[in-house]
Design an enzyme around this catalytic site. Structure first.
Site, PDB file in Angstrom:
ATOM      1  CB  SER A  26      -0.917   0.018   1.226  1.00 30.91           C
ATOM      2  OG  SER A  26      -1.843  -1.039   1.175  1.00 30.91           O
TER       3      SER A  26
ATOM      4  CG  HIS B 180      -2.724  -2.264  -3.637  1.00 25.12           C
ATOM      5  ND1 HIS B 180      -1.813  -3.277  -3.425  1.00 25.12           N
ATOM      6  CD2 HIS B 180      -3.015  -1.750  -2.419  1.00 25.12           C
ATOM      7  CE1 HIS B 180      -1.579  -3.380  -2.122  1.00 25.12           C
ATOM      8  NE2 HIS B 180      -2.302  -2.475  -1.500  1.00 25.12           N
TER       9      HIS B 180
ATOM     10  CG  HIS C 290      -4.795  -7.649   0.253  1.00 17.99           C
ATOM     11  ND1 HIS C 290      -4.860  -6.867  -0.871  1.00 17.99           N
ATOM     12  CD2 HIS C 290      -3.726  -7.199   0.977  1.00 17.99           C
ATOM     13  CE1 HIS C 290      -3.878  -5.975  -0.846  1.00 17.99           C
ATOM     14  NE2 HIS C 290      -3.183  -6.164   0.261  1.00 17.99           N
TER      15      HIS C 290
ATOM     16  CE1 TYR D  58      -8.435  -5.633   1.358  1.00 15.23           C
ATOM     17  CE2 TYR D  58      -6.794  -6.454   2.905  1.00 15.23           C
ATOM     18  CZ  TYR D  58      -7.165  -5.565   1.908  1.00 15.23           C
ATOM     19  OH  TYR D  58      -6.278  -4.623   1.468  1.00 15.23           O
ATOM     20  CD  GLU D  59      -7.896  -7.316  -3.120  1.00 17.97           C
ATOM     21  OE1 GLU D  59      -8.198  -6.807  -4.221  1.00 17.97           O
ATOM     22  OE2 GLU D  59      -6.732  -7.649  -2.827  1.00 17.97           O
TER      23      GLU D  59
ATOM     24  CB  ALA E 283       1.615  -0.143   4.715  1.00 17.76           C
TER      25      ALA E 283
ATOM     26  CG  MET F 260      -4.695  -6.744   6.865  1.00 15.55           C
ATOM     27  SD  MET F 260      -6.036  -5.609   6.404  1.00 15.55           S
ATOM     28  CE  MET F 260      -6.256  -4.701   7.961  1.00 15.55           C
ATOM     29  CB  SER F 261      -0.235  -8.479   2.350  1.00 11.94           C
ATOM     30  OG  SER F 261       0.796  -7.604   2.803  1.00 11.94           O
TER      31      SER F 261
ATOM     32  CG  ASN G 123      -1.178   2.001  11.730  1.00 14.07           C
ATOM     33  OD1 ASN G 123      -0.968   1.429  10.657  1.00 14.07           O
ATOM     34  ND2 ASN G 123      -1.777   1.402  12.756  1.00 14.07           N
TER      35      ASN G 123
ATOM     36  CG  HIS H 287      -6.295   2.262   3.259  1.00 15.60           C
ATOM     37  ND1 HIS H 287      -5.344   1.271   3.405  1.00 15.60           N
ATOM     38  CD2 HIS H 287      -6.362   2.512   1.928  1.00 15.60           C
ATOM     39  CE1 HIS H 287      -4.871   0.935   2.213  1.00 15.60           C
ATOM     40  NE2 HIS H 287      -5.472   1.676   1.306  1.00 15.60           N
TER      41      HIS H 287
END
Length: 299
Positions: free
Chosen positions: A36, A67, A89, A91-92, A119, A222-223, A246, A260
């Site tokens: 990201s 992306h 990902h 979550y997609e 990230a 998440m990746s 963060n 995000h």
């Protein structure tokens, strides 16, 4: 299960690799995955051939803001590369086997080394926003529930049924990256640590962040881990780094909220240094391999 195996079969991956090799003269030996806000790495690639994911047979489509959804071929620091501007990902909505399909396509195209960026939220209290963490190990939390990209019938032409993961992140590449960082004056914000992957897309609760930190995770995202598992299964060397975008919230009295846009903004602020770090590392890999090729052979 048979349908799932078909979506990442050797034949399907071979057909995608053949389609790409017919469209470009580049024969990449390094693959790069941009996380990201970090897609600017692809802009450093010279003499580039660019393909949108939507045009590539059997490729998933990137749906995440930040992306670009392009595959870029060319040279970086003199080395033939392929770069993913954006990844896929869980979550997609894709099965984990589908989001890691590019790793197998890259293997069939001749890629030997994978470099991945992401990230991530900082769990280690000593980490600051903007730090870059070289990943030395990972915790595949979805894997605890059986979500592993190697589930299903094993394809022996890629790798063995039970691949070792204790060396998932190449020690020599990590050492080289730390040396490159020192040479570039990046040591103040360059760290090493353990990355934990979750499914997303919701950010972590305070209780989850506290738990993951106690389990030994320094950053959460998440990746990446799923891609590394498949790349290592196929025999590729892996190097990965997380931009700490963060700080994870672990205090119930805190007013901080993960979002995000903060992730993308941190990527923009650190982008130039990250690009320099990765491009110099790629050049250092080429230099090391050239020295090995030219070294006198023992009698």
């Amino acid at each position: 299960m048979a349908e799932l195996a078909h979506c990442v079969s050797f034949k399907l991956c071979r057909s995608t690799a053949d389609w790409l090799m017919a469209k470009t003269q580049v024969r990449p030996v390094v693959g790069i995955v941009c996380g990201s806000g970090l897609g600017g790495l692809a802009d450093m690639i010279k003499d580039s051939d660019v393909f949108e994911y939507s045009d590539i047979p059997n490729f998933p489509k990137s749906t995440v803001h930040g992306h670009a959804g392009c595959l870029v071929f060319g040279t970086l620091s003199g080395k033939p590369c392929v770069c993913m501007q954006g990844r896929f990902h869980l979550y997609e909505g894709y099965p984990v086997q589908k989001i890691t399909l590019p790793m197998r396509v890259f293997k069939l195209m001749g890629v030997q080394t994978m470099i991945m960026t992401n990230a991530a939220g900082g769990l280690n209290p000593d980490f600051r926003v903007g730090d870059v963490m070289i990943i030395k190990d990972h915790i595949n939390m979805p894997g605890f529930a059986g979500v592993n990209p190697l589930s299903g019938p094993n394809e022996d032409r890629f790798g063995v049924r039970f691949p070792c993961m204790s060396d998932a992140y190449d020690r020599e590449l990590r050492r080289m990256a730390l040396a490159v960082g020192a040479d570039l004056g990046f040591s103040d914000f360059l760290k090493e640590g353990v990355y934990c992957v979750l499914g997303g897309p919701s950010f972590e609760t305070i209780a989850e962040c506290r738990l993951l930190n106690r389990l030994g995770a320094d950053a959460v995202g998440m990746s990446t881990a799923h891609e590394v598992i498949v790349a290592r299964h196929a025999g590729m060397r892996c190097f990965a780094l997380s931009l700490i975008s963060n700080k994870a919230v672990m205090d119930y009295d805190s007013e901080a909220r993960a979002n995000h846009e903060e992730v993308l903004e941190t990527g923009r602020l650190r982008a130039v240094q990250l690009e320099k770090l990765v491009s110099t590392l790629v050049g250092r890999i080429e230099e090391q391999q050239r020295l090995l090729r030219n070294a006198p052979r023992p009698n």
